[in-house]
Design a protein around this motif. Structure first.
Motif, PDB file in Angstrom:
ATOM      1  N   ASP A  32       0.850  -1.185   0.000  1.00 52.08           N
ATOM      2  CA  ASP A  32       0.000   0.000   0.000  1.00 52.08           C
ATOM      3  C   ASP A  32       0.886   1.234   0.000  1.00 52.08           C
ATOM      4  OD1 ASP A  32      -2.516  -1.188   0.092  1.00 52.08           O
ATOM      5  OD2 ASP A  32      -2.609  -1.186   2.281  1.00 52.08           O
ATOM      6  N   PHE A  33       0.462   2.277  -0.696  1.00 57.76           N
ATOM      7  CA  PHE A  33       1.172   3.556  -0.707  1.00 57.76           C
ATOM      8  C   PHE A  33       0.223   4.622  -0.185  1.00 57.76           C
ATOM      9  CE2 PHE A  33       3.213   0.988  -3.922  1.00 57.76           C
ATOM     10  CZ  PHE A  33       4.557   1.213  -3.676  1.00 57.76           C
ATOM     11  N   TYR A  34       0.706   5.417   0.760  1.00 56.29           N
ATOM     12  CA  TYR A  34      -0.118   6.463   1.360  1.00 56.29           C
ATOM     13  C   TYR A  34       0.654   7.772   1.422  1.00 56.29           C
ATOM     14  CZ  TYR A  34      -2.790   2.436   3.029  1.00 56.29           C
ATOM     15  OH  TYR A  34      -3.508   1.273   3.108  1.00 56.29           O
ATOM     16  N   VAL A  41      -3.851  -0.778   7.166  1.00 56.89           N
ATOM     17  CA  VAL A  41      -3.386  -0.952   5.797  1.00 56.89           C
ATOM     18  C   VAL A  41      -4.105  -2.166   5.220  1.00 56.89           C
ATOM     19  CG1 VAL A  41      -1.153   0.137   6.214  1.00 56.89           C
ATOM     20  CG2 VAL A  41      -1.390  -2.322   6.541  1.00 56.89           C
ATOM     21  N   THR A  42      -4.180  -2.255   3.908  1.00 56.84           N
ATOM     22  CA  THR A  42      -4.918  -3.363   3.300  1.00 56.84           C
ATOM     23  C   THR A  42      -4.005  -4.447   2.738  1.00 56.84           C
ATOM     24  OG1 THR A  42      -5.034  -2.242   1.169  1.00 56.84           O
ATOM     25  CG2 THR A  42      -6.851  -1.836   2.708  1.00 56.84           C
ATOM     26  N   GLN A  43      -2.722  -4.130   2.619  1.00 51.59           N
ATOM     27  CA  GLN A  43      -1.737  -5.089   2.127  1.00 51.59           C
ATOM     28  C   GLN A  43      -0.774  -5.438   3.267  1.00 51.59           C
ATOM     29  OE1 GLN A  43      -1.698  -6.521  -0.878  1.00 51.59           O
ATOM     30  NE2 GLN A  43      -3.455  -5.343  -1.587  1.00 51.59           N
ATOM     31  N   PRO A  44       0.006  -6.506   3.145  1.00 46.23           N
ATOM     32  CA  PRO A  44       0.940  -6.859   4.211  1.00 46.23           C
ATOM     33  C   PRO A  44       2.134  -5.903   4.322  1.00 46.23           C
ATOM     34  CG  PRO A  44       1.119  -8.418   2.400  1.00 46.23           C
ATOM     35  CD  PRO A  44      -0.037  -7.525   2.093  1.00 46.23           C
ATOM     36  N   ASN A  45       2.330  -5.046   3.336  1.00 42.46           N
ATOM     37  CA  ASN A  45       3.457  -4.111   3.344  1.00 42.46           C
ATOM     38  C   ASN A  45       2.942  -2.718   2.997  1.00 42.46           C
ATOM     39  OD1 ASN A  45       5.503  -6.361   3.472  1.00 42.46           O
ATOM     40  ND2 ASN A  45       4.537  -6.822   1.509  1.00 42.46           N
ATOM     41  N   TRP A  46       3.662  -1.702   3.457  1.00 43.68           N
ATOM     42  CA  TRP A  46       3.233  -0.341   3.160  1.00 43.68           C
ATOM     43  C   TRP A  46       4.417   0.609   3.060  1.00 43.68           C
ATOM     44  CZ3 TRP A  46       2.829  -2.234   8.153  1.00 43.68           C
ATOM     45  CH2 TRP A  46       3.513  -1.536   9.136  1.00 43.68           C
ATOM     46  N   VAL A  47       4.162   1.721   2.355  1.00 44.13           N
ATOM     47  CA  VAL A  47       5.071   2.852   2.262  1.00 44.13           C
ATOM     48  C   VAL A  47       4.200   4.083   2.434  1.00 44.13           C
ATOM     49  CG1 VAL A  47       6.596   4.197   0.763  1.00 44.13           C
ATOM     50  CG2 VAL A  47       6.680   1.688   0.696  1.00 44.13           C
ATOM     51  N   MET A  75       9.438   8.915   6.250  1.00 44.51           N
ATOM     52  CA  MET A  75       8.723   7.865   5.523  1.00 44.51           C
ATOM     53  C   MET A  75       8.603   6.648   6.432  1.00 44.51           C
ATOM     54  SD  MET A  75       9.647   6.103   1.848  1.00 44.51           S
ATOM     55  CE  MET A  75       9.059   7.469   0.844  1.00 44.51           C
ATOM     56  N   SER A  76       7.431   6.048   6.431  1.00 45.73           N
ATOM     57  CA  SER A  76       7.198   4.808   7.167  1.00 45.73           C
ATOM     58  C   SER A  76       7.131   3.669   6.166  1.00 45.73           C
ATOM     59  CB  SER A  76       5.882   4.892   7.949  1.00 45.73           C
ATOM     60  OG  SER A  76       5.547   3.628   8.482  1.00 45.73           O
ATOM     61  N   ILE A  77       7.926   2.648   6.418  1.00 43.33           N
ATOM     62  CA  ILE A  77       7.929   1.450   5.567  1.00 43.33           C
ATOM     63  C   ILE A  77       7.652   0.271   6.481  1.00 43.33           C
ATOM     64  CG2 ILE A  77       9.341  -0.047   4.109  1.00 43.33           C
ATOM     65  CD1 ILE A  77      10.897   2.539   3.342  1.00 43.33           C
ATOM     66  N   GLY A  78       6.708  -0.553   6.102  1.00 42.49           N
ATOM     67  CA  GLY A  78       6.364  -1.666   6.968  1.00 42.49           C
ATOM     68  C   GLY A  78       6.202  -2.974   6.227  1.00 42.49           C
ATOM     69  N   ALA A  79       6.376  -4.039   6.995  1.00 43.13           N
ATOM     70  CA  ALA A  79       6.189  -5.389   6.460  1.00 43.13           C
ATOM     71  C   ALA A  79       5.571  -6.264   7.542  1.00 43.13           C
ATOM     72  CB  ALA A  79       7.516  -5.970   5.997  1.00 43.13           C
ATOM     73  N   TRP A  80       4.663  -7.115   7.129  1.00 44.29           N
ATOM     74  CA  TRP A  80       4.017  -8.063   8.035  1.00 44.29           C
ATOM     75  C   TRP A  80       4.119  -9.448   7.421  1.00 44.29           C
ATOM     76  CZ3 TRP A  80       0.078 -11.584   7.356  1.00 44.29           C
ATOM     77  CH2 TRP A  80      -0.471 -12.143   8.502  1.00 44.29           C
ATOM     78  N   VAL A  81       4.430 -10.425   8.260  1.00 44.15           N
ATOM     79  CA  VAL A  81       4.430 -11.827   7.831  1.00 44.15           C
ATOM     80  C   VAL A  81       3.631 -12.645   8.836  1.00 44.15           C
ATOM     81  CG1 VAL A  81       6.640 -11.665   6.618  1.00 44.15           C
ATOM     82  CG2 VAL A  81       6.591 -12.399   8.998  1.00 44.15           C
TER      83      VAL A  81
END
Length: 156
Positions: A32-34, A41-47, A75-81
């Motif tokens: 997701d990009f915001y 967030v709607t995806q497992p990763n975001w920027v 900038m916030s960058i995230g990942a979920w597993v």
């Protein structure tokens, strides 16, 4: 001229930074990009672009009333597993830092001026942390990073 305008370059450069991130990660389908932090967030990763700071030092005002503006973008960058084993934790950190490296490399090698909105833009500070998510079914990593840009404000 590239990176020079009669007012602060914050807004144009902020938009160009997010566009650069999207372009760098065009092939990715799970991010997701915001243009501002939001949840969920709607995806497992975001920027997401976050805080912005501009500093115009009056000591560098030139004879043509020009001055340099240092702009720092957060900038916030995230990942979920899914899961929270040691391997899952490493996978989440690996994914988050892979996203960051892709953006940094793209800006340094392809779009150092953020579509001519600044004179240059380089990666700045980076902090990261991770935790088991609230539901306990996955591990989430967030990177808080900055990009530092130089812009020139000049009267005609």
């Amino acid at each position: 001229m590239s990176g020079i305008s009669s007012a602060s370059g914050i807004l144009a450069a902020r938009k160009a930074l997010l566009t650069a991130a999207k372009t760098a990660l065009t092939a990715e389908t799970d991010i997701d990009f915001y243009s501002g932090w939001q949840w969920p967030v709607t995806q497992p990763n975001w920027v997401a672009t976050t805080d912005t700071n501009s500093d115009m030092d009056p000591r560098n005002i030139g004879p043509r009333r020009s001055q340099d503006e240092t702009i720092t973008f957060g900038m916030s960058i995230g990942a979920w597993v899914p899961g929270h084993t040691e391997a899952d934790i490493e996978a989440a950190f690996d994914r988050a830092f892979e996203i960051l490296a892709t953006i940094q490399t793209y800006i340094r090698m392809t779009d150092i001026t953020l579509a001519d909105t600044v004179l240059w833009c380089v990666p700045g500070t980076t902090d990261s942390d991770g935790a088991v998510d609230e539901q306990g079914d996955g591990y989430q990593v967030e990177i808080a990073t900055t990009f530092v840009c130089m812009h020139r404000v000049r009267a005609a």
